[in-house]
Write a protein that holds these residues in place. Structure first.
Motif, PDB file in Angstrom:
ATOM      1  N   ALA A 246      -4.535   0.869  -1.530  1.00  0.00           N
ATOM      2  CA  ALA A 246      -4.483  -1.093  -0.784  1.00  0.00           C
ATOM      3  C   ALA A 246      -4.029  -1.665  -1.696  1.00  0.00           C
ATOM      4  O   ALA A 246      -3.955  -2.255  -2.180  1.00  0.00           O
ATOM      5  CB  ALA A 246      -6.371  -1.406  -0.916  1.00  0.00           C
TER       6      ALA A 246
ATOM      7  N   ASP B 147       0.817   3.635   2.011  1.00  0.00           N
ATOM      8  CA  ASP B 147       0.365   4.343   3.163  1.00  0.00           C
ATOM      9  C   ASP B 147       1.571   4.538   3.806  1.00  0.00           C
ATOM     10  O   ASP B 147       2.632   3.748   3.373  1.00  0.00           O
ATOM     11  CB  ASP B 147      -0.406   3.439   3.870  1.00  0.00           C
ATOM     12  CG  ASP B 147      -0.765   4.055   5.834  1.00  0.00           C
ATOM     13  OD1 ASP B 147      -0.123   4.025   6.125  1.00  0.00           O
ATOM     14  OD2 ASP B 147      -1.896   3.999   5.693  1.00  0.00           O
TER      15      ASP B 147
ATOM     16  N   CYS C 119       0.580  -1.141   0.533  1.00  0.00           N
ATOM     17  CA  CYS C 119       0.049  -0.043   0.133  1.00  0.00           C
ATOM     18  C   CYS C 119       1.172   1.374   0.012  1.00  0.00           C
ATOM     19  O   CYS C 119       1.625   1.961   0.662  1.00  0.00           O
ATOM     20  CB  CYS C 119      -1.020  -0.241   1.327  1.00  0.00           C
ATOM     21  SG  CYS C 119      -2.261   0.820   0.588  1.00  0.00           S
TER      22      CYS C 119
ATOM     23  N   CYS D 251      -6.455   0.042   6.418  1.00  0.00           N
ATOM     24  CA  CYS D 251      -5.978   0.475   5.149  1.00  0.00           C
ATOM     25  C   CYS D 251      -7.034   1.537   5.004  1.00  0.00           C
ATOM     26  O   CYS D 251      -8.271   0.907   4.963  1.00  0.00           O
ATOM     27  CB  CYS D 251      -5.812  -0.278   4.380  1.00  0.00           C
ATOM     28  SG  CYS D 251      -5.341   0.069   2.888  1.00  0.00           S
ATOM     29  N   GLY D 252      -6.941   3.005   4.453  1.00  0.00           N
ATOM     30  CA  GLY D 252      -8.088   3.491   3.982  1.00  0.00           C
ATOM     31  C   GLY D 252      -8.345   3.419   2.939  1.00  0.00           C
ATOM     32  O   GLY D 252     -10.055   3.596   3.171  1.00  0.00           O
TER      33      GLY D 252
ATOM     34  N   HIS E 168      -2.663  -3.736   5.127  1.00  0.00           N
ATOM     35  CA  HIS E 168      -2.471  -3.985   6.081  1.00  0.00           C
ATOM     36  C   HIS E 168      -3.006  -3.245   6.792  1.00  0.00           C
ATOM     37  O   HIS E 168      -4.230  -2.905   6.056  1.00  0.00           O
ATOM     38  CB  HIS E 168      -1.298  -2.460   6.638  1.00  0.00           C
ATOM     39  CG  HIS E 168      -1.856  -1.095   5.645  1.00  0.00           C
ATOM     40  ND1 HIS E 168      -2.564  -0.186   6.527  1.00  0.00           N
ATOM     41  CD2 HIS E 168      -2.025  -0.909   4.375  1.00  0.00           C
ATOM     42  CE1 HIS E 168      -2.971   1.296   5.855  1.00  0.00           C
ATOM     43  NE2 HIS E 168      -2.495   0.690   4.621  1.00  0.00           N
TER      44      HIS E 168
HETATM   45 CO    CO Z   1      -3.690   1.204   2.854  1.00  0.00          CO
END
Ligand code: CO
Length: 210
Positions: A68, A45, A43, A102-103, A99
């Motif tokens: 993602a 992130d 990801c 995850c948004g 993870h």
């Molecule tokens: Co994520």
């Protein structure tokens, strides 16, 4: 310029000094080429840095990251990275690492519009649809979210195995393993989901390429 911006430039100088103090040939050696054993698909992130999590050095991990950790078959960026990693660098392992928290996955659970990104998120929603029965049966929202993160990784591992790039490598007898991990932002630990593909034998017949 901001303090942060100044800081990262200074950090870079300090990092070079530290690296070459311990190992004067560090950069010289890296400049001769790379043969990383691992392709990481993770990801975007900021809290999930591939090298730090795995304790690996520059030269050891070829990295592709997107929102993602998706394997989308029309994504030329992902396909190009995968093709280069498998056919030129001859990586031995590919890890899809999601993870918890995850948004992107969280957004896929809801119905809110975020803009252009909704078209990317839609691929994650498909994963929910494939596993709707299991996910809908989990009452606790956080547990459902965690399971959705895991199932998304499992699906991306399958999607990697479905690519012509990976199937052709296996056909040629190349050693290539695909794994699925989920990283915990809360404690830093990785959970190996044990979805290990080393051939296309586990794929449903319709996806097998000759
Ligand atoms: Co994520």
């Amino acid at each position: 310029m901001s303090e942060f911006y100044q800081k990262i430039l200074e950090n870079n100088k300090r990092w070079v000094a530290e690296k070459t103090k311990d190992d004067p040939e560090f950069f010289e050696r890296l400049s001769n080429g790379q043969s990383p054993p691992l392709l990481w698909i993770g990801c975007a992130d900021s809290r999930v840095p591939a090298n730090e999590i795995t304790g690996t050095l520059p030269g050891e991990v070829f990295v592709h990251r997107n929102i993602a950790n998706m394997v989308v078959h029309t994504d030329m960026n992902m396909l190009s990275v995968l093709d280069y990693a498998v056919n030129v660098l001859k990586v031995r392992h590919v890890i899809v690492c999601g993870h918890y928290g995850c948004g992107g996955v969280k957004a896929a659970m809801g119905n809110h519009q975020f803009g252009l990104i909704d078209n990317w998120i839609r691929h994650i929603k498909d994963v929910y649809r494939f596993h709707q029965q299991e996910l809908d049966s989990i009452q606790d929202e956080e547990m459902r979210f965690n399971r959705f993160v895991e199932l998304n990784v499992v699906e991306q591992v399958h999607d990697l195995a479905k690519t012509s790039i990976v199937q052709n490598a296996w056909e040629k007898g190349q050693q290539l393993w695909i794994h699925g991990w989920v990283y915990s932002i809360k404690n830093g630990l990785v959970k190996d989901l044990n979805v290990n593909f080393g051939s296309n034998a586990e794929l449903p017949d319709v996806y097998k390429l000759e």
